[in-house]
Write a protein that holds these residues in place. Sequence first.
Motif, PDB file in Angstrom:
ATOM      1  N   TYR A  40      30.685  20.463  37.390  1.00 25.76           N
ATOM      2  CA  TYR A  40      31.446  20.729  38.800  1.00 25.76           C
ATOM      3  C   TYR A  40      31.467  22.126  38.968  1.00 25.76           C
ATOM      4  O   TYR A  40      31.424  22.845  38.064  1.00 25.76           O
ATOM      5  N   ALA A  41      30.981  22.645  40.313  1.00 26.62           N
ATOM      6  CA  ALA A  41      31.256  23.990  40.777  1.00 26.62           C
ATOM      7  C   ALA A  41      32.638  23.854  41.283  1.00 26.62           C
ATOM      8  O   ALA A  41      33.076  23.145  41.922  1.00 26.62           O
ATOM      9  N   ASN A  42      33.539  25.042  40.612  1.00 29.38           N
ATOM     10  CA  ASN A  42      34.818  25.130  40.997  1.00 29.38           C
ATOM     11  C   ASN A  42      34.942  26.129  42.164  1.00 29.38           C
ATOM     12  O   ASN A  42      35.513  25.782  43.268  1.00 29.38           O
ATOM     13  N   LYS A  43      35.009  27.171  41.920  1.00 28.74           N
ATOM     14  CA  LYS A  43      35.370  28.392  42.879  1.00 28.74           C
ATOM     15  C   LYS A  43      34.437  29.645  42.621  1.00 28.74           C
ATOM     16  O   LYS A  43      34.063  29.686  41.711  1.00 28.74           O
ATOM     17  N   VAL A  44      34.637  30.622  43.566  1.00 34.14           N
ATOM     18  CA  VAL A  44      34.120  31.911  43.680  1.00 34.14           C
ATOM     19  C   VAL A  44      35.183  32.953  44.014  1.00 34.14           C
ATOM     20  O   VAL A  44      36.039  32.438  44.790  1.00 34.14           O
ATOM     21  N   GLY A  45      34.927  34.107  43.657  1.00 34.88           N
ATOM     22  CA  GLY A  45      36.134  34.870  44.235  1.00 34.88           C
ATOM     23  C   GLY A  45      35.718  36.284  43.509  1.00 34.88           C
ATOM     24  O   GLY A  45      34.974  36.698  42.617  1.00 34.88           O
ATOM     25  N   PRO A  46      36.487  37.407  43.836  1.00 37.00           N
ATOM     26  CA  PRO A  46      36.206  38.835  43.343  1.00 37.00           C
ATOM     27  C   PRO A  46      36.799  38.747  41.969  1.00 37.00           C
ATOM     28  O   PRO A  46      37.891  38.343  41.833  1.00 37.00           O
ATOM     29  N   PHE A  47      36.155  39.492  41.081  1.00 38.46           N
ATOM     30  CA  PHE A  47      36.409  39.714  39.931  1.00 38.46           C
ATOM     31  C   PHE A  47      37.974  40.249  39.527  1.00 38.46           C
ATOM     32  O   PHE A  47      38.700  39.549  38.587  1.00 38.46           O
ATOM     33  N   HIS A  48      38.275  41.068  40.117  1.00 36.50           N
ATOM     34  CA  HIS A  48      39.358  41.750  40.202  1.00 36.50           C
ATOM     35  C   HIS A  48      40.551  41.080  40.628  1.00 36.50           C
ATOM     36  O   HIS A  48      41.662  41.694  40.474  1.00 36.50           O
ATOM     37  N   ASN A  49      40.398  40.195  41.625  1.00 38.87           N
ATOM     38  CA  ASN A  49      41.494  39.601  42.498  1.00 38.87           C
ATOM     39  C   ASN A  49      41.594  38.126  41.827  1.00 38.87           C
ATOM     40  O   ASN A  49      40.982  37.310  42.465  1.00 38.87           O
ATOM     41  N   PHE A 125      31.267  33.315  39.808  1.00 35.90           N
ATOM     42  CA  PHE A 125      31.587  31.753  40.048  1.00 35.90           C
ATOM     43  C   PHE A 125      31.938  31.154  38.847  1.00 35.90           C
ATOM     44  O   PHE A 125      31.896  31.788  37.908  1.00 35.90           O
ATOM     45  N   GLN A 126      32.653  30.085  38.902  1.00 37.44           N
ATOM     46  CA  GLN A 126      33.208  29.174  37.883  1.00 37.44           C
ATOM     47  C   GLN A 126      32.804  28.119  37.805  1.00 37.44           C
ATOM     48  O   GLN A 126      32.909  27.461  39.027  1.00 37.44           O
ATOM     49  N   MET A 127      32.260  27.339  36.824  1.00 38.57           N
ATOM     50  CA  MET A 127      31.952  25.816  36.830  1.00 38.57           C
ATOM     51  C   MET A 127      32.490  25.178  35.567  1.00 38.57           C
ATOM     52  O   MET A 127      33.000  25.869  34.941  1.00 38.57           O
ATOM     53  N   TYR A 128      32.570  23.878  35.676  1.00 38.94           N
ATOM     54  CA  TYR A 128      32.924  23.076  34.422  1.00 38.94           C
ATOM     55  C   TYR A 128      31.837  22.045  34.040  1.00 38.94           C
ATOM     56  O   TYR A 128      31.344  21.317  35.019  1.00 38.94           O
TER      57      TYR A 128
END
Length: 593
Positions: A40-49, A125-128
């Motif tokens: 599963y693809a979870n979410k993406v975002g700025p590393f520092h936020n 990005f983060q996946m599981y």
Amino acid sequence: MSDSPITLLVVGVLIACCLTHVRSDSSDHRFKVGDPVPLYANKVGPFHNPSETYRYFDLPFCSPDAIIKEKREALGEVLNGDRLVSAPYKLNFRDEKDSALACRKKLSEQDVAQFRSTVEKDFYFQMYYDDLPIWGFIGKVDKEGKTHPSEYKYFLYKHIQFDILYNKDRVIEISARMDPHSLVDLTEDKEVDVEFMYSVKWKETDTPFEKRMEKYSLSSSLPHHLEIHWFSIINSCVTVLLLTGFLATILMRVLKNDFVKYAQDEEAADDQEETGWKYIHGDVFRFPKYKSLFAAALGSGSQLFTLTVFIFMLALVGVFYPYNRGALFTALVVIYALTSGIAGYTAASFYCQLEGTNWVRNLLLTGCLFCGPLFLTFCFLNTVAIAYNATAALPFGTIVVIVLIWTLVTSPLLVLGGIAGKNSKAEFQAPCRTTKYPREIPPLPWYRSAIPQMAMAGFLPFSAIYIELYYIFASVWGHRIYTIYSILFIVFIILLIVTAFITVALTYFQLAAEDHEWWWRSFLCGGSTGVFIYAYCLYYYYARSDMSGFMQTSFFFGYMACVCYGFFLMLGTVGFRASLLFVRHIYKSIKCE
């Protein structure tokens, strides 16, 4: 109400049992060769936020499937901002691939500009994969040999290398590496064709399935980290020993002298500075102003204290393992709802002891004292998250679930607790009679006023926990992992002891100066550590983190204000309860006319 702690304990254990089954998939984690393994693809975002996260397909990634399948999530996962969808890669069990094509996409000028913006902000990005987390960066910025930002080059990674370890029929570990040679130039706004590729390598390992999550918790247990934690505890213990020694001196020497003098026939009655507390025995148990608010604060503080203890119990039995953060949010919501009866009982019982009559208004105040500011903060921050289209914005269905929990569980339990408290018929046990008219408080120097006393009271408990605070902040508002709950529990116990002792000491000095308005003062002094923690938030944000942007800033300061307010109520309750025991004890030991 006598068996309510046992009932709550059973409920807590049941919650623990339920929460350990919060998974990203319902399978038993056993696979045959060639079986599809859930990715599963979870979410993406700025590393520092860390709070500013977006859905994976909010970015113009391509998907081989026409319809993107969304996974149903538990309440805690939604509160954590997780939004799992089927990923564009197929990683079947023990099926190796070399430069396989995931999908093709023609990126428009807008897509290129969007990707460039995310690369500039260090988006990850983060996946599981079978419940195991995977991270990677979306692209890189080439700054080598360039002095001005306008000369930087921006690149998108288009090839991911997955390295997977397995033991017999189970997945044990996975990591993702981005191929530094397979890049798409995003520097200019022009259309570009991209082929997203991936490779999969499988390798056998002896690590048992039960220990596959250990590598995530080991990082916080490394020797150099543990040394800092133990230094923190030793520092805190020294503070406690010094403080207890100081208090023991007061209690054993000063009070003993006071008792001896009062036992004699008023020979040394002139010694006002040291023994002044005897002369206000007719005022010391005079009920405080705003008694309804005071009882409500005690009720809310007692509930938050119980909540904290139960969360520690669940943590110590291993419920909150790394990357099962949804469990923590679920536990907070459920246990807060179930412990609202404690708030109702404590507030109504104490309010009736203070001879209050409008117990219904007192219950309403108790229910809103912590939930009210939390709800207003949530409404504002959820609006901000909706404006940013971030995953932190709660879906309408989740908000309905939380409102239903509050309406059908929290409120009824609060009312039942309040009725039980009102009917308890407990009387306030004051060892001395209160006079009809209050004694005038003598003029006191500025440092004996409320704010300087709060500053003194809050500094010592804060100094006992500030080292541990950094690690907690780096875990909640960063990407560190915190798993040493046993050490955190010891620090929490030390915090309670120091808060109780320093509040008792300041209450003694206040009474010795013939200032009998100690009720609110002891609560404010006990809770003042919450103000220091919020001041630490300012330091952490500007000096120890790289957070930026309106959304992340508002989330950090908004939710930390609620947490610090909760600490204020909880530690204020601890400070007042300790002071009440102390005051009752010393006035029982003398003969009051």
